[in-house]
Design a protein around this motif. Structure first.
Motif, PDB file in Angstrom:
ATOM      1  N   GLY A 143       0.807  -1.211   0.000  1.00  0.00           N
ATOM      2  CA  GLY A 143       0.000   0.000   0.000  1.00  0.00           C
ATOM      3  C   GLY A 143       0.841   1.261   0.000  1.00  0.00           C
ATOM      4  O   GLY A 143       0.527   2.238  -0.682  1.00  0.00           O
ATOM      5  N   LEU A 144       1.928   1.248   0.782  1.00  0.00           N
ATOM      6  CA  LEU A 144       2.840   2.400   0.812  1.00  0.00           C
ATOM      7  C   LEU A 144       3.504   2.600  -0.546  1.00  0.00           C
ATOM      8  O   LEU A 144       3.628   3.738  -1.026  1.00  0.00           O
ATOM      9  CB  LEU A 144       3.903   2.213   1.893  1.00  0.00           C
ATOM     10  N   ARG A 145       3.926   1.514  -1.153  1.00  0.00           N
ATOM     11  CA  ARG A 145       4.541   1.619  -2.493  1.00  0.00           C
ATOM     12  C   ARG A 145       3.534   2.121  -3.516  1.00  0.00           C
ATOM     13  O   ARG A 145       3.866   2.938  -4.386  1.00  0.00           O
ATOM     14  CB  ARG A 145       5.112   0.267  -2.904  1.00  0.00           C
ATOM     15  N   ASN A 146       2.307   1.613  -3.409  1.00  0.00           N
ATOM     16  CA  ASN A 146       1.261   2.087  -4.323  1.00  0.00           C
ATOM     17  C   ASN A 146       0.983   3.570  -4.113  1.00  0.00           C
ATOM     18  O   ASN A 146       0.788   4.314  -5.077  1.00  0.00           O
ATOM     19  CB  ASN A 146      -0.022   1.279  -4.127  1.00  0.00           C
ATOM     20  N   ALA A 147       0.954   4.003  -2.856  1.00  0.00           N
ATOM     21  CA  ALA A 147       0.713   5.420  -2.557  1.00  0.00           C
ATOM     22  C   ALA A 147       1.850   6.281  -3.098  1.00  0.00           C
ATOM     23  O   ALA A 147       1.612   7.377  -3.631  1.00  0.00           O
ATOM     24  CB  ALA A 147       0.545   5.625  -1.051  1.00  0.00           C
ATOM     25  N   HIS A 148       3.069   5.804  -2.967  1.00  0.00           N
ATOM     26  CA  HIS A 148       4.225   6.533  -3.496  1.00  0.00           C
ATOM     27  C   HIS A 148       4.077   6.704  -5.008  1.00  0.00           C
ATOM     28  O   HIS A 148       4.248   7.809  -5.550  1.00  0.00           O
ATOM     29  CB  HIS A 148       5.514   5.783  -3.142  1.00  0.00           C
ATOM     30  N   ALA A 149       3.751   5.621  -5.692  1.00  0.00           N
ATOM     31  CA  ALA A 149       3.574   5.679  -7.147  1.00  0.00           C
ATOM     32  C   ALA A 149       2.383   6.568  -7.514  1.00  0.00           C
ATOM     33  O   ALA A 149       2.439   7.315  -8.500  1.00  0.00           O
ATOM     34  CB  ALA A 149       3.391   4.272  -7.705  1.00  0.00           C
ATOM     35  N   MET A 150       1.335   6.507  -6.710  1.00  0.00           N
ATOM     36  CA  MET A 150       0.151   7.335  -6.933  1.00  0.00           C
ATOM     37  C   MET A 150       0.515   8.820  -6.857  1.00  0.00           C
ATOM     38  O   MET A 150       0.067   9.629  -7.674  1.00  0.00           O
ATOM     39  CB  MET A 150      -0.904   6.971  -5.887  1.00  0.00           C
ATOM     40  N   GLU A 151       1.346   9.178  -5.891  1.00  0.00           N
ATOM     41  CA  GLU A 151       1.760  10.580  -5.751  1.00  0.00           C
ATOM     42  C   GLU A 151       2.669  11.002  -6.905  1.00  0.00           C
ATOM     43  O   GLU A 151       2.596  12.136  -7.375  1.00  0.00           O
ATOM     44  CB  GLU A 151       2.424  10.832  -4.399  1.00  0.00           C
ATOM     45  N   LYS A 152       3.515  10.096  -7.375  1.00  0.00           N
ATOM     46  CA  LYS A 152       4.327  10.394  -8.561  1.00  0.00           C
ATOM     47  C   LYS A 152       3.412  10.627  -9.766  1.00  0.00           C
ATOM     48  O   LYS A 152       3.647  11.518 -10.584  1.00  0.00           O
ATOM     49  CB  LYS A 152       5.314   9.248  -8.847  1.00  0.00           C
ATOM     50  N   GLN A 153       2.360   9.808  -9.855  1.00  0.00           N
ATOM     51  CA  GLN A 153       1.392   9.975 -10.932  1.00  0.00           C
ATOM     52  C   GLN A 153       0.699  11.328 -10.812  1.00  0.00           C
ATOM     53  O   GLN A 153       0.491  12.013 -11.815  1.00  0.00           O
ATOM     54  CB  GLN A 153       0.365   8.844 -10.896  1.00  0.00           C
ATOM     55  N   ALA A 154       0.349  11.708  -9.601  1.00  0.00           N
ATOM     56  CA  ALA A 154      -0.305  13.000  -9.387  1.00  0.00           C
ATOM     57  C   ALA A 154       0.572  14.134  -9.906  1.00  0.00           C
ATOM     58  O   ALA A 154       0.080  15.065 -10.559  1.00  0.00           O
ATOM     59  CB  ALA A 154      -0.619  13.190  -7.904  1.00  0.00           C
ATOM     60  N   LEU A 155       1.868  14.066  -9.617  1.00  0.00           N
ATOM     61  CA  LEU A 155       2.781  15.098 -10.127  1.00  0.00           C
ATOM     62  C   LEU A 155       2.802  15.123 -11.644  1.00  0.00           C
ATOM     63  O   LEU A 155       2.821  16.193 -12.256  1.00  0.00           O
ATOM     64  CB  LEU A 155       4.199  14.872  -9.587  1.00  0.00           C
ATOM     65  N   SER A 156       2.794  13.937 -12.254  1.00  0.00           N
ATOM     66  CA  SER A 156       2.854  13.879 -13.721  1.00  0.00           C
ATOM     67  C   SER A 156       1.562  14.367 -14.362  1.00  0.00           C
ATOM     68  O   SER A 156       1.543  14.696 -15.545  1.00  0.00           O
ATOM     69  CB  SER A 156       3.189  12.460 -14.195  1.00  0.00           C
ATOM     70  N   ILE A 157       0.500  14.445 -13.584  1.00  0.00           N
ATOM     71  CA  ILE A 157      -0.760  15.004 -14.070  1.00  0.00           C
ATOM     72  C   ILE A 157      -0.793  16.519 -13.860  1.00  0.00           C
ATOM     73  O   ILE A 157      -1.146  17.276 -14.765  1.00  0.00           O
ATOM     74  CB  ILE A 157      -1.962  14.332 -13.356  1.00  0.00           C
ATOM     75  N   MET A 158      -0.423  16.950 -12.660  1.00  0.00           N
ATOM     76  CA  MET A 158      -0.557  18.372 -12.309  1.00  0.00           C
ATOM     77  C   MET A 158       0.481  19.270 -12.973  1.00  0.00           C
ATOM     78  O   MET A 158       0.160  20.397 -13.375  1.00  0.00           O
ATOM     79  CB  MET A 158      -0.492  18.555 -10.789  1.00  0.00           C
ATOM     80  N   LYS A 159       1.721  18.817 -13.066  1.00  0.00           N
ATOM     81  CA  LYS A 159       2.769  19.689 -13.608  1.00  0.00           C
ATOM     82  C   LYS A 159       2.487  20.144 -15.034  1.00  0.00           C
ATOM     83  O   LYS A 159       2.623  21.341 -15.337  1.00  0.00           O
ATOM     84  CB  LYS A 159       4.140  19.027 -13.469  1.00  0.00           C
ATOM     85  N   PRO A 160       2.081  19.256 -15.945  1.00  0.00           N
ATOM     86  CA  PRO A 160       1.752  19.745 -17.296  1.00  0.00           C
ATOM     87  C   PRO A 160       0.530  20.669 -17.301  1.00  0.00           C
ATOM     88  O   PRO A 160       0.465  21.617 -18.076  1.00  0.00           O
ATOM     89  CB  PRO A 160       1.458  18.469 -18.091  1.00  0.00           C
ATOM     90  N   GLN A 161      -0.435  20.382 -16.432  1.00  0.00           N
ATOM     91  CA  GLN A 161      -1.626  21.237 -16.367  1.00  0.00           C
ATOM     92  C   GLN A 161      -1.244  22.658 -15.981  1.00  0.00           C
ATOM     93  O   GLN A 161      -1.678  23.612 -16.622  1.00  0.00           O
ATOM     94  CB  GLN A 161      -2.617  20.696 -15.329  1.00  0.00           C
ATOM     95  N   VAL A 162      -0.462  22.788 -14.929  1.00  0.00           N
ATOM     96  CA  VAL A 162      -0.155  24.124 -14.409  1.00  0.00           C
ATOM     97  C   VAL A 162       0.658  24.936 -15.425  1.00  0.00           C
ATOM     98  O   VAL A 162       0.518  26.159 -15.495  1.00  0.00           O
ATOM     99  CB  VAL A 162       0.532  24.036 -13.026  1.00  0.00           C
ATOM    100  N   LYS A 163       1.434  24.269 -16.244  1.00  0.00           N
ATOM    101  CA  LYS A 163       2.222  24.977 -17.266  1.00  0.00           C
ATOM    102  C   LYS A 163       1.335  25.573 -18.361  1.00  0.00           C
ATOM    103  O   LYS A 163       1.713  26.538 -19.005  1.00  0.00           O
ATOM    104  CB  LYS A 163       3.231  24.017 -17.906  1.00  0.00           C
ATOM    105  N   ARG A 164       0.151  24.996 -18.556  1.00  0.00           N
ATOM    106  CA  ARG A 164      -0.726  25.429 -19.644  1.00  0.00           C
ATOM    107  C   ARG A 164      -1.755  26.464 -19.207  1.00  0.00           C
ATOM    108  O   ARG A 164      -2.387  27.101 -20.030  1.00  0.00           O
ATOM    109  CB  ARG A 164      -1.442  24.223 -20.244  1.00  0.00           C
ATOM    110  N   ILE A 165      -1.954  26.636 -17.926  1.00  0.00           N
ATOM    111  CA  ILE A 165      -3.013  27.527 -17.446  1.00  0.00           C
ATOM    112  C   ILE A 165      -2.591  28.984 -17.583  1.00  0.00           C
ATOM    113  O   ILE A 165      -1.539  29.380 -17.097  1.00  0.00           O
ATOM    114  CB  ILE A 165      -3.370  27.207 -15.980  1.00  0.00           C
ATOM    115  N   GLU A 166      -3.457  29.755 -18.240  1.00  0.00           N
ATOM    116  CA  GLU A 166      -3.203  31.181 -18.400  1.00  0.00           C
ATOM    117  C   GLU A 166      -4.352  32.030 -17.863  1.00  0.00           C
ATOM    118  O   GLU A 166      -4.116  33.078 -17.280  1.00  0.00           O
ATOM    119  CB  GLU A 166      -2.976  31.515 -19.878  1.00  0.00           C
ATOM    120  N   THR A 167      -5.577  31.612 -18.067  1.00  0.00           N
ATOM    121  CA  THR A 167      -6.719  32.453 -17.727  1.00  0.00           C
ATOM    122  C   THR A 167      -7.439  32.036 -16.441  1.00  0.00           C
ATOM    123  O   THR A 167      -8.503  32.569 -16.137  1.00  0.00           O
ATOM    124  CB  THR A 167      -7.733  32.486 -18.895  1.00  0.00           C
ATOM    125  N   TYR A 168      -6.857  31.136 -15.707  1.00  0.00           N
ATOM    126  CA  TYR A 168      -7.429  30.686 -14.438  1.00  0.00           C
ATOM    127  C   TYR A 168      -6.330  30.732 -13.374  1.00  0.00           C
ATOM    128  O   TYR A 168      -5.855  29.700 -12.898  1.00  0.00           O
ATOM    129  CB  TYR A 168      -7.996  29.263 -14.559  1.00  0.00           C
TER     130      TYR A 168
END
Length: 170
Positions: A13-38
């Motif tokens: 479960g801890l390993r899965n959570a670690h990977a889940m958080e890495k996945q979260a970063l790979s989702i959020m980082k590209p999003q935040v780079k593209r946001i201009e009007t929000y």
């Protein structure tokens, strides 16, 4: 359940959570780079990226305390799928809305994962790990609440921008 079985489930479960958080970063980082009007969404994502990086450290500390390590393969696999999911939304006319829905769903997935980990930690007597898990859980709940509380505003802004012909995507 025997103590070593609980430990095995806890480590997985801890390993899965670690990977889940890495996945979260790979989702959020590209999003935040593209946001201009929000800008409020970008600021909240930046804040949560920093929280997520601290969450990863907490999980690594718990694993280290148990003489274990995270799973590089799981980290890579989930980071890759997260990056592909983020990329998939970039072609949508309503990218900001799709990202908002996906982020809200993902935060609730994380909440469920941490609640489960909390239960396993308590069942296995891993009291030292509980505070780290609860800290991560608290941050995920706060982000999910923020996303829920701001969905109407983001949607309204999207409609307003679209109505006047401005870019409403990001």
């Amino acid at each position: 359940m025997a103590t070593d079985q609980i430990r095995d489930v806890f480590i997985a479960g801890l390993r899965n959570a670690h990977a889940m958080e890495k996945q979260a970063l790979s989702i959020m980082k590209p999003q935040v780079k593209r946001i201009e009007t929000y800008p409020e969404v970008a600021a909240k994502l930046e804040q949560h990226i920093a929280e997520t990086e601290r969450q990863i450290v907490r999980l690594e500390d718990v694993l280290t305390g148990l003489n274990e390590d995270h799973s590089t393969l799981k980290d890579f696999a989930l980071s890759f799928t997260g990056a592909m999911a983020a990329l998939g939304h970039t072609v949508a006319d309503d990218e900001i809305l799709k990202n908002s829905f996906a982020n809200y769903a993902f935060e609730n997935f994380e909440i469920a994962a941490y609640r489960s980990l909390q239960t396993i930690a308590e069942a296995g007597g891993y009291g030292a790990a509980v505070s780290a898990i609860e800290a991560n859980l608290s941050e995920e709940k706060a982000m999910a609440r923020w996303l829920e509380d701001n969905l109407v505003g983001v949607t309204t802004r999207f409609l307003s921008l679209r109505e006047v012909g401005e870019t409403a995507k990001v």
